[in-house]
Design an enzyme around this catalytic site. Sequence first.
Site, PDB file in Angstrom:
ATOM      1  N   THR A   1      -6.743  -2.167  10.466  1.00  0.00           N
ATOM      2  CA  THR A   1      -7.553  -2.775  11.526  1.00  0.00           C
ATOM      3  C   THR A   1      -8.729  -3.526  10.908  1.00  0.00           C
ATOM      4  OG1 THR A   1      -8.791  -0.711  11.776  1.00  0.00           O
ATOM      5  CG2 THR A   1      -6.910  -1.059  13.240  1.00  0.00           C
TER       6      THR A   1
ATOM      7  N   HIS B   1     -12.580  10.297  12.614  1.00  0.00           N
ATOM      8  CA  HIS B   1     -11.605  10.005  11.564  1.00  0.00           C
ATOM      9  C   HIS B   1     -12.071  10.605  10.234  1.00  0.00           C
ATOM     10  CE1 HIS B   1     -10.055   7.088  14.469  1.00  0.00           C
ATOM     11  NE2 HIS B   1      -8.990   6.988  13.712  1.00  0.00           N
TER      12      HIS B   1
ATOM     13  N   LYS C   1     -12.163   6.303   5.978  1.00  0.00           N
ATOM     14  CA  LYS C   1     -11.920   5.151   6.851  1.00  0.00           C
ATOM     15  C   LYS C   1     -13.080   4.173   6.733  1.00  0.00           C
ATOM     16  CE  LYS C   1     -10.665   3.907  11.605  1.00  0.00           C
ATOM     17  NZ  LYS C   1      -9.527   3.092  11.161  1.00  0.00           N
TER      18      LYS C   1
ATOM     19  N   GLY D   1     -10.022   0.827  15.371  1.00  0.00           N
ATOM     20  CA  GLY D   1      -9.257  -0.135  16.158  1.00  0.00           C
ATOM     21  C   GLY D   1      -8.745   0.467  17.448  1.00  0.00           C
ATOM     22  N   THR D   2      -8.421   1.763  17.416  1.00  0.00           N
ATOM     23  CA  THR D   2      -7.958   2.436  18.623  1.00  0.00           C
ATOM     24  C   THR D   2      -9.052   2.474  19.681  1.00  0.00           C
ATOM     25  OG1 THR D   2      -6.422   3.814  17.361  1.00  0.00           O
ATOM     26  CG2 THR D   2      -7.051   4.595  19.543  1.00  0.00           C
TER      27      THR D   2
ATOM     28  N   ALA E   1      -0.919  -3.132  15.251  1.00  0.00           N
ATOM     29  CA  ALA E   1      -1.067  -1.952  16.105  1.00  0.00           C
ATOM     30  C   ALA E   1      -2.289  -1.152  15.672  1.00  0.00           C
ATOM     31  CB  ALA E   1       0.182  -1.077  16.039  1.00  0.00           C
TER      32      ALA E   1
ATOM     33  N   GLY F   1       0.833  -1.209   0.000  1.00  0.00           N
ATOM     34  CA  GLY F   1       0.000   0.000   0.000  1.00  0.00           C
ATOM     35  C   GLY F   1       0.859   1.247   0.000  1.00  0.00           C
TER      36      GLY F   1
ATOM     37  N   GLY G   1      -0.483   4.787  -1.001  1.00  0.00           N
ATOM     38  CA  GLY G   1      -1.519   5.411  -0.188  1.00  0.00           C
ATOM     39  C   GLY G   1      -0.956   6.442   0.770  1.00  0.00           C
ATOM     40  N   ARG G   2      -1.849   7.087   1.502  1.00  0.00           N
ATOM     41  CA  ARG G   2      -1.425   8.182   2.385  1.00  0.00           C
ATOM     42  C   ARG G   2      -0.495   7.700   3.482  1.00  0.00           C
ATOM     43  NH1 ARG G   2      -7.527  10.282   2.857  1.00  0.00           N
ATOM     44  NH2 ARG G   2      -7.730   8.022   2.850  1.00  0.00           N
TER      45      ARG G   2
END
EC number: 1.17.1.8
Length: 267
Positions: free
Chosen positions: A102, A156, A160, A166-167, A126, A11, A14-15
């Site tokens: 996530t 977000h 997304k 996930g956080t 993570a 990826g 991507g950003r």
Amino acid sequence: MAEKIRVVVIGAKGRMGRETVQAILKDEELELVGAVDRTLDGVSVSDVLGVDAGSVQFSNDVEKTLVETKPDVMVDFTTPAVMKGNIDKAIQFGVRPVVGTTGMTPEEIAAWDQACKERGIGGVIAPNFAIGALLMMRFAAEAARFLPHVEIIEMHHDQKLDAPSGTAIKTLELISQAREQMGQGHPNEHESIAGARGGEIEGMRVHSVRLPGYVAHQQVIFGGLGQTLTIRHDSINRESFMPGVVLSCKEVMKYEGMVYGLENLLF
């Protein structure tokens, strides 16, 4: 001088992928050996991303890239739809996955943990790579011991795909370890608009906002007698995640099994 850790970024256009490529190129202990994007093949990473990546070229084939470049670590910032297959391929070829995407289940994480141990490699998943976000989660778990009534609002960007983040899920998991499961709000409350009270995990409510202009933000709100406490973290740009990504690429070399949560490498 010790050999550099060889890293492939999935990826990479991507950003988050772009930031990751730049962070790897800047670190003296890491070496970018491959970059994957489903829309690009055989074109220079330097030309596409405007960085000095030497002779590294984009590929649209994850498996081919892992076989040909023989990386130590694969960093994945893709989507839940393709991330799981990428992790399977990385473990199959003995490459350590570092994953910021996530949307996986506890059962999937447990299976990857076992697979990593069988191959004698480590992995990192993570939900958030920002150091400040990890501190927010740690502080929230501590606060929940004294103020067990809690709700989360996470905000977000509107691209997304998963909600809640996930956080937010990881924060709720940590809080649940610090407090007993309990109901919150009035026992007879009702929603005149479905979903107005948000999602629920063990009595805790979580609300997801998706709007252009945001990057990644979360506030954990505690309520008590005559007081409230808000713990908030804001990622102003995606560069905020890079120290955690770089740390994970290095620390994953020391582990066997899948580590879920960057806090396990820090605290």
